[in-house]
Design a protein around this motif. Structure first.
Motif, PDB file in Angstrom:
ATOM      1  N   TYR A 107       4.420  -4.546  10.603  1.00 25.69           N
ATOM      2  CA  TYR A 107       3.158  -4.642  10.672  1.00 25.69           C
ATOM      3  C   TYR A 107       2.919  -5.409  11.992  1.00 25.69           C
ATOM      4  O   TYR A 107       1.882  -5.412  12.705  1.00 25.69           O
ATOM      5  N   THR A 108       3.958  -6.107  12.480  1.00 25.32           N
ATOM      6  CA  THR A 108       3.960  -6.845  13.995  1.00 25.32           C
ATOM      7  C   THR A 108       3.908  -5.771  14.955  1.00 25.32           C
ATOM      8  O   THR A 108       3.373  -6.006  16.122  1.00 25.32           O
ATOM      9  N   LYS A 109       4.412  -4.374  14.800  1.00 21.54           N
ATOM     10  CA  LYS A 109       4.343  -3.301  15.688  1.00 21.54           C
ATOM     11  C   LYS A 109       3.371  -2.531  15.344  1.00 21.54           C
ATOM     12  O   LYS A 109       2.595  -1.725  16.216  1.00 21.54           O
ATOM     13  N   CYS A 110       2.653  -2.242  14.174  1.00 23.68           N
ATOM     14  CA  CYS A 110       1.952  -1.291  13.715  1.00 23.68           C
ATOM     15  C   CYS A 110       1.058  -1.922  12.580  1.00 23.68           C
ATOM     16  O   CYS A 110       1.302  -1.779  11.426  1.00 23.68           O
ATOM     17  N   PRO A 111      -0.236  -2.512  13.050  1.00 26.88           N
ATOM     18  CA  PRO A 111      -1.001  -3.146  11.946  1.00 26.88           C
ATOM     19  C   PRO A 111      -1.819  -2.377  10.999  1.00 26.88           C
ATOM     20  O   PRO A 111      -3.073  -2.386  11.082  1.00 26.88           O
ATOM     21  N   LEU A 112      -0.988  -1.543  10.042  1.00 24.06           N
ATOM     22  CA  LEU A 112      -1.871  -0.546   9.221  1.00 24.06           C
ATOM     23  C   LEU A 112      -2.727  -1.361   8.092  1.00 24.06           C
ATOM     24  O   LEU A 112      -2.077  -2.605   7.781  1.00 24.06           O
ATOM     25  N   ASP A 113      -3.357  -1.047   7.443  1.00 20.93           N
ATOM     26  CA  ASP A 113      -3.910  -1.326   6.267  1.00 20.93           C
ATOM     27  C   ASP A 113      -2.906  -1.448   5.071  1.00 20.93           C
ATOM     28  O   ASP A 113      -2.715  -0.452   4.698  1.00 20.93           O
ATOM     29  N   LYS A 114      -2.547  -2.506   4.685  1.00 20.07           N
ATOM     30  CA  LYS A 114      -1.349  -2.619   3.836  1.00 20.07           C
ATOM     31  C   LYS A 114      -1.803  -2.324   2.333  1.00 20.07           C
ATOM     32  O   LYS A 114      -1.184  -2.575   1.456  1.00 20.07           O
ATOM     33  N   LYS A 120      -3.153   0.404   1.142  1.00 17.08           N
ATOM     34  CA  LYS A 120      -2.689   1.719   0.996  1.00 17.08           C
ATOM     35  C   LYS A 120      -1.340   1.842   0.864  1.00 17.08           C
ATOM     36  O   LYS A 120      -0.526   1.281   1.630  1.00 17.08           O
ATOM     37  N   LEU A 121      -1.036   2.337  -0.287  1.00 13.36           N
ATOM     38  CA  LEU A 121       0.605   2.471  -0.782  1.00 13.36           C
ATOM     39  C   LEU A 121       1.423   3.251   0.514  1.00 13.36           C
ATOM     40  O   LEU A 121       2.415   2.620   0.880  1.00 13.36           O
ATOM     41  N   GLU A 122       0.792   4.253   1.056  1.00 14.24           N
ATOM     42  CA  GLU A 122       1.641   4.987   2.007  1.00 14.24           C
ATOM     43  C   GLU A 122       1.570   4.166   3.327  1.00 14.24           C
ATOM     44  O   GLU A 122       2.588   4.305   3.798  1.00 14.24           O
ATOM     45  N   ASN A 123       0.479   3.431   3.521  1.00 10.90           N
ATOM     46  CA  ASN A 123       0.731   2.686   4.809  1.00 10.90           C
ATOM     47  C   ASN A 123       1.786   1.484   4.602  1.00 10.90           C
ATOM     48  O   ASN A 123       2.644   1.466   5.429  1.00 10.90           O
ATOM     49  N   LYS A 124       1.915   0.960   3.256  1.00  7.82           N
ATOM     50  CA  LYS A 124       2.779  -0.029   3.195  1.00  7.82           C
ATOM     51  C   LYS A 124       4.377   0.628   3.212  1.00  7.82           C
ATOM     52  O   LYS A 124       5.193  -0.097   3.708  1.00  7.82           O
ATOM     53  N   GLN A 125       4.462   1.740   2.693  1.00  7.84           N
ATOM     54  CA  GLN A 125       5.761   2.505   2.705  1.00  7.84           C
ATOM     55  C   GLN A 125       6.146   2.663   4.340  1.00  7.84           C
ATOM     56  O   GLN A 125       7.221   2.606   4.673  1.00  7.84           O
ATOM     57  N   ALA A 126       4.952   3.219   5.041  1.00  5.54           N
ATOM     58  CA  ALA A 126       5.396   3.260   6.339  1.00  5.54           C
ATOM     59  C   ALA A 126       5.661   2.243   7.011  1.00  5.54           C
ATOM     60  O   ALA A 126       6.494   1.898   8.000  1.00  5.54           O
ATOM     61  N   LEU A 127       5.106   1.140   6.809  1.00  2.40           N
ATOM     62  CA  LEU A 127       5.298  -0.316   7.479  1.00  2.40           C
ATOM     63  C   LEU A 127       6.573  -0.600   7.084  1.00  2.40           C
ATOM     64  O   LEU A 127       7.425  -1.228   8.059  1.00  2.40           O
ATOM     65  N   ALA A 128       7.231  -0.276   5.843  1.00  2.00           N
ATOM     66  CA  ALA A 128       8.683  -0.722   5.573  1.00  2.00           C
ATOM     67  C   ALA A 128       9.551   0.024   6.245  1.00  2.00           C
ATOM     68  O   ALA A 128      10.628  -0.503   6.838  1.00  2.00           O
ATOM     69  N   ALA A 129       9.394   1.294   6.463  1.00  2.00           N
ATOM     70  CA  ALA A 129      10.174   2.204   7.147  1.00  2.00           C
ATOM     71  C   ALA A 129      10.050   1.740   8.840  1.00  2.00           C
ATOM     72  O   ALA A 129      11.235   1.881   9.364  1.00  2.00           O
ATOM     73  N   ILE A 130       9.006   1.359   9.339  1.00  2.00           N
ATOM     74  CA  ILE A 130       9.085   0.862  10.859  1.00  2.00           C
ATOM     75  C   ILE A 130       9.820  -0.631  10.795  1.00  2.00           C
ATOM     76  O   ILE A 130      10.565  -0.794  11.659  1.00  2.00           O
ATOM     77  N   GLY A 131       9.465  -1.443   9.736  1.00  2.00           N
ATOM     78  CA  GLY A 131       9.967  -2.705   9.981  1.00  2.00           C
ATOM     79  C   GLY A 131      11.555  -2.798   9.535  1.00  2.00           C
ATOM     80  O   GLY A 131      12.091  -3.833   9.931  1.00  2.00           O
ATOM     81  N   GLN A 132      11.981  -2.157   8.840  1.00  4.37           N
ATOM     82  CA  GLN A 132      13.526  -2.371   8.247  1.00  4.37           C
ATOM     83  C   GLN A 132      14.577  -2.395   9.503  1.00  4.37           C
ATOM     84  O   GLN A 132      15.414  -3.268   9.459  1.00  4.37           O
ATOM     85  N   PRO A 133      14.517  -1.358  10.316  1.00  2.17           N
ATOM     86  CA  PRO A 133      15.412  -1.717  11.438  1.00  2.17           C
ATOM     87  C   PRO A 133      15.144  -2.686  12.502  1.00  2.17           C
ATOM     88  O   PRO A 133      16.220  -3.196  12.845  1.00  2.17           O
ATOM     89  N   LEU A 134      13.818  -2.910  12.522  1.00  2.00           N
ATOM     90  CA  LEU A 134      13.721  -4.038  13.644  1.00  2.00           C
ATOM     91  C   LEU A 134      13.950  -5.327  12.642  1.00  2.00           C
ATOM     92  O   LEU A 134      14.582  -6.367  13.422  1.00  2.00           O
TER      93      LEU A 134
END
Length: 269
Positions: free
Chosen positions: A50-57, A59-73
């Motif tokens: 979320y610190t890199k891409c503030p999507l609406d959490k 929505k399930l697909e957004n939360k999955q996307a945030l996890a994919a972005i955030g895990q390597p960070l």
């Protein structure tokens, strides 16, 4: 002794950004890693994303996307900090299916054993980007309990944003008192409504109680304390239980004579 630490999102993040608490947590784990085998179960991937891409959490697909972005960070933050202590870390992503299958759980345990034998700290998280069950229903509190049991740890230490388990809701009742030791978890506690404090958290005290009950049924202790006061962990491991709550229906001895020596071999950064 093999110890699992669980760190929640509310402990790692503050006001939408990574808190300085992560430095103190890494310092503590590096210190304990000299005499214990340490496994870290860390939340925070969605918060990092979320610190890199503030999507609406919502929505399930957004939360999955945030996890994919955030895990390597999140892993990069841990890797850089542990590097200061010459400790190698490994990312381990799991799903509920890994524990439902005896073969998969045994293979995972063998892998964890190899990491620990080589002085590598496994950092475990639910694979949020593909695991729908976790994002909707579960959280890393219960995951950390599974990790503790299936990977043969002797203790789960849960670092949270609360000081202990109270006899009533301390936010609503100023006279609520912390309970130092819980030997039995009541059904009404488990049926209470979950009350996560952080907008990215999925649990609350109820999920912590469920994790504690899972371990207590298997005669494994869980210690809940505030991630802001890591000295309470140090004191607890020395046998001085002054803060936090111990969930255990037996007697726990934490003197130095019981600590297992670690293998001197290991991987370096």
């Amino acid at each position: 002794m093999r110890i699992v630490f669980k760190v929640g999102t509310a402990t790692l993040y503050e006001n939408g950004r990574l808190s300085d608490r992560i430095d103190k947590i890494v310092e503590l784990l590096s210190e304990l890693n000299k005499n214990h085998e340490i496994i870290l179960v860390s939340s925070g991937a969605v918060g990092a994303g979320y610190t890199k891409c503030p999507l609406d959490k919502t929505k399930l697909e957004n939360k999955q996307a945030l996890a994919a972005i955030g895990q390597p960070l999140l892993m990069r933050e841990y890797k850089e900090r542990f590097h200061k202590y010459d400790i190698t870390v490994a990312q381990v992503l799991v799903t509920a299916a890994d524990f439902d299958s005896r073969k998969r759980s045994e293979n995972a345990k063998k892998m964890i054993n190899v990491l620990l034998e080589n002085n590598v700290i496994p950092i475990i998280n639910e694979n949020d980007s593909v695991s729908v069950e976790e994002i909707i229903f579960g959280d890393n509190d219960q995951l950390s309990a599974y990790v503790t049991y299936y990977f043969d740890a002797g203790l789960l230490i849960m670092l949270s944003d609360i000081d202990a388990f109270y006899d009533d809701n301390p936010k609503k009742n100023k006279n609520a008192k912390p309970i130092k030791k819980v030997t039995k978890i009541k059904d009404e506690w488990l049926n209470a409504e979950c009350d996560p404090n952080d907008k990215f958290a999925t649990g609350g005290i109820v999920t912590k109680l469920k994790a504690a009950k899972f371990l207590m049924d298997k005669n494994i202790p869980m210690y809940l304390t505030n991630g802001n006061d890591l000295n309470s962990v140090r004191e607890f491991l020395k046998g001085n239980h002054t803060k936090g709550t111990l969930f255990f229906n037996g007697e726990l001895k934490m003197d130095n004579g019981e600590l297992k020596e670690k293998n001197e071999s290991g991987c370096n950064q």
